[in-house]
Design an enzyme around this catalytic site. Sequence first.
Site, mmCIF file in Angstrom:
data_model
loop_
_atom_site.group_PDB
_atom_site.id
_atom_site.type_symbol
_atom_site.label_atom_id
_atom_site.label_comp_id
_atom_site.label_asym_id
_atom_site.label_seq_id
_atom_site.Cartn_x
_atom_site.Cartn_y
_atom_site.Cartn_z
ATOM 1 N N SER A 127 -6.658 -16.166 -11.295
ATOM 2 C CA SER A 127 -7.224 -16.161 -9.947
ATOM 3 C C SER A 127 -8.746 -15.976 -10.025
ATOM 4 C CB SER A 127 -6.594 -15.055 -9.102
ATOM 5 O OG SER A 127 -6.806 -15.279 -7.727
ATOM 6 N N SER A 183 -6.588 -13.847 -2.278
ATOM 7 C CA SER A 183 -6.579 -14.973 -3.214
ATOM 8 C C SER A 183 -5.547 -16.046 -2.884
ATOM 9 C CB SER A 183 -6.366 -14.468 -4.642
ATOM 10 O OG SER A 183 -7.559 -13.921 -5.152
ATOM 11 N N LYS A 227 -6.980 -19.504 -2.660
ATOM 12 C CA LYS A 227 -7.138 -20.443 -3.771
ATOM 13 C C LYS A 227 -6.080 -21.538 -3.766
ATOM 14 C CE LYS A 227 -9.511 -17.126 -6.765
ATOM 15 N NZ LYS A 227 -9.354 -15.827 -6.092
ATOM 16 N N LYS A 232 1.593 -18.189 -5.502
ATOM 17 C CA LYS A 232 0.348 -17.477 -5.733
ATOM 18 C C LYS A 232 0.404 -16.067 -5.162
ATOM 19 C CE LYS A 232 -4.071 -17.553 -7.012
ATOM 20 N NZ LYS A 232 -4.069 -16.095 -7.195
#
Length: 489
Positions: free
Chosen positions: A128, A68, A71, A230
Amino acid sequence: MRRTSAFFAVQKPFRQKSLVTLVIALMLAFSLAGTASANPRYAAYVLDTNTGQVLFSRNADAQRFPASLTKVMTIYLLFEAMETGRISKSTPIPMSRNAAAEPPTKLGIRPGSTITVDNAIKALVTRSANDVATAVGEFLGGSEANFARMMTAKARQLGMNSTTFQNAHGLPNNRQVTTARDMAILGLAVREHFPDLYPYFSTRQFNFAGQTIGNHNRLLGRVTGVDGIKTGFIRASGFNLVTSVRTGGRSIVAVVMGGQSGASRDNHMAALIQEHLPRASTNRPSQPLVARGTPLTSSVNVVSVMPERMAVPQFRPRQAAVAAAYAPEQSAPRPVVAAAAPVVASAAPAQRPAEGASAASTQTAYAAPSANRFAPPMPVGNPVREQASAAAANPGVDTMTTNSTRPTGGWAVQVGSLGSEQEAQAFLMRIAKEAGGILSNASGFTEPFTRNGTNYVRARFGGFQSSKEAWDACNALKGKRVDCFAAEL
């Protein structure tokens, strides 16, 4: 003499405390380094963003799965579209059937609904959300595939020369790879290029549709100076984290990839920050370390390279690579999803498909890359159980499968029999995505069996209360060229 003695008497407790703290930090760092050396997925990188000096580097250029962390690039392109006036915070993003069918974690927005750009960014930063990521990609790029090419082209603009994107969310794809160094570049770029929008990454919680969604990044509020970025996790990557820290005039971006748990990853990141932040310079940079490049649109065919302004040589992009990254893919046609019919398989080598499944059905787009290219292959095991355990031990991590344990009773739809647990899990994810709303109330599960001395794994969707429900779903799948049959449990 008294004054000198008094000075040392006052300073001694402070010096002892500092020494103890330093020793503990070093012991933790060495312990983690030892653990990391036994973990082939591990990589870490710490960059002084005032000077461009690399403060720490381990396997920084070895290719890894971003999970993720992907992203962050999706959000970067959203920020770029906002800054150029193409969209605003209130612009509605439509949710397609394709996007709504993405596996968790997700918001669960129904097809045909919309989500504002503002809420979409918050959903990507906190939960997420995979469904939101795909919706953003389709909205900005016109299609998932085109948006992935835009992402890769932007990576080349930023100097991320070892990164290739295939999707907007980071779910498994063996061609979606990056490095710790490239993720540091991206973390720095999104922070420095969009200072007014970057505070989204410090969002601690997000209220949506009556629910409060917390941020997966547990270092926010735990470590002084941390202001984002993140987390990421899929089974093939381990636990990833990009962190930005700014305090006392010092500024770093740090990356940890391949953590064996969310807690160990966070502790290692905290140790890296404690050890290396004091070494960072307080001198502010006179020019940006990562140049911005031309804003991308869905209609861009060739991406021009920005002026050479980068202070760190390894960040410099290559023009040929940028052009190649945005060229249309020359890949082979996608194979038709093959059937899994209820027939008895004859004795055959383990790699042969069983129960009538063709060779194409045993191939998956989610296989781990070979050990000699990127990272070691995924170990044999039960991804569902392992990820459930990981999620329980690390609440809020970015899980990726929709599969559940075998239902008790009722009917199931079988879509394939494959040679391993990993292949069956990936196959279920692929069918769930392609099926749209057909399987919206079903849950995927796997079931091992042995035929003529060879082990196989059934890929099934359960949750049907009657034979009619199961066969109706199967017939609808056949309309999408997915062969199947219904079976009572």
